[in-house]
Design an enzyme around this catalytic site. Sequence first.
Site, mmCIF file in Angstrom:
data_model
loop_
_atom_site.group_PDB
_atom_site.id
_atom_site.type_symbol
_atom_site.label_atom_id
_atom_site.label_comp_id
_atom_site.label_asym_id
_atom_site.label_seq_id
_atom_site.Cartn_x
_atom_site.Cartn_y
_atom_site.Cartn_z
ATOM 1 N N SER A 151 64.724 -2.201 -3.916
ATOM 2 C CA SER A 151 63.717 -3.021 -4.577
ATOM 3 C C SER A 151 63.860 -4.452 -4.099
ATOM 4 O O SER A 151 64.963 -4.917 -3.799
ATOM 5 C CB SER A 151 63.890 -2.972 -6.103
ATOM 6 O OG SER A 151 63.065 -3.923 -6.743
ATOM 7 N N TYR A 164 68.840 -3.846 -13.711
ATOM 8 C CA TYR A 164 68.035 -3.291 -12.623
ATOM 9 C C TYR A 164 68.322 -4.022 -11.323
ATOM 10 O O TYR A 164 68.504 -3.402 -10.265
ATOM 11 C CB TYR A 164 66.549 -3.396 -12.979
ATOM 12 C CG TYR A 164 65.632 -2.714 -12.003
ATOM 13 C CD1 TYR A 164 65.417 -1.341 -12.063
ATOM 14 C CD2 TYR A 164 64.975 -3.435 -11.010
ATOM 15 C CE1 TYR A 164 64.575 -0.705 -11.162
ATOM 16 C CE2 TYR A 164 64.130 -2.814 -10.111
ATOM 17 C CZ TYR A 164 63.931 -1.445 -10.189
ATOM 18 O OH TYR A 164 63.097 -0.817 -9.285
#
Length: 285
Positions: A151, A164
């Site tokens: 990501s 995250y």
Amino acid sequence: MSITHPALKEDNVAVVTGAASGIGLAAAKEFAKLGMCVVLADLEGDRLSEACREVAALADDGEADIVAIGTDVSKPAEIEALERAVLQRFGRVHVLMNNAGIQPGSSLFGPQVNWDNVLAVNLIGVVNGSRTFGPGMIAHGEPALIINTGSKQGITTPPGDPAYNVSKAGVKAFTEALQHELRNTPECKVSAHLLIPGFVYTGLTKGDRTEKPDAAWTSEQTVQFMLESLERGDFYILCPDNDVDRKTDERRMAWAIGDIIENRPPLSRWHPDFADASKKFISGS
């Protein structure tokens, strides 16, 4: 589109985790369209069963070539069982896409369970998959791919969801180390690649939305970009979207590493003393 990567060919075998929806399902469908045998791995349930039916409908012999196997990637024993089942059915694996991910939200001093679950699935799931399948993929001697879904949040680490960010930063570091290991292994024909999606409209990102925002790409667009990048041999598969182009991504990432080089405060892009300077740098003005 013509796919020339030798791992992506008819009758080769692809294993996709997080395949019940989103990018994983879109990838499974594309692999099936290429004539590959596809294993969809995700948590057991109706979503996985339905995804398997959708993918099988795209294959010449869906009943034989497409299979769903319920798997919790955070548990090494289940990843090992997945590999045994795949090898028993298909003999070898040519594409492993470690894509399973969750994003329940987190805060620095919030519930421990959110941290445990995100790190277990997003990071340890990628480590488990690569370490379990990798040796066999090297050993069979045929061209093969390990694709790990990272990501941009693991690179620019914006405030708001630290668990995250940590998990995806770990995926980046792990996949870089994996590719270094593979390219220095004699006679190894396996390569690793880091998929870095942009804003993609999936179950993970849609929140309360019922329609795709104009800024977002679809999962299908992301997978097409991934396939084109693999054809070029790219390691970093840095995806744009309808709102952020590659140049903007590059300048955001350059600013982030500049915090270290210039000895600025961490996350200076969101620091009031540096916010204007960062905006000018990123815009190129």
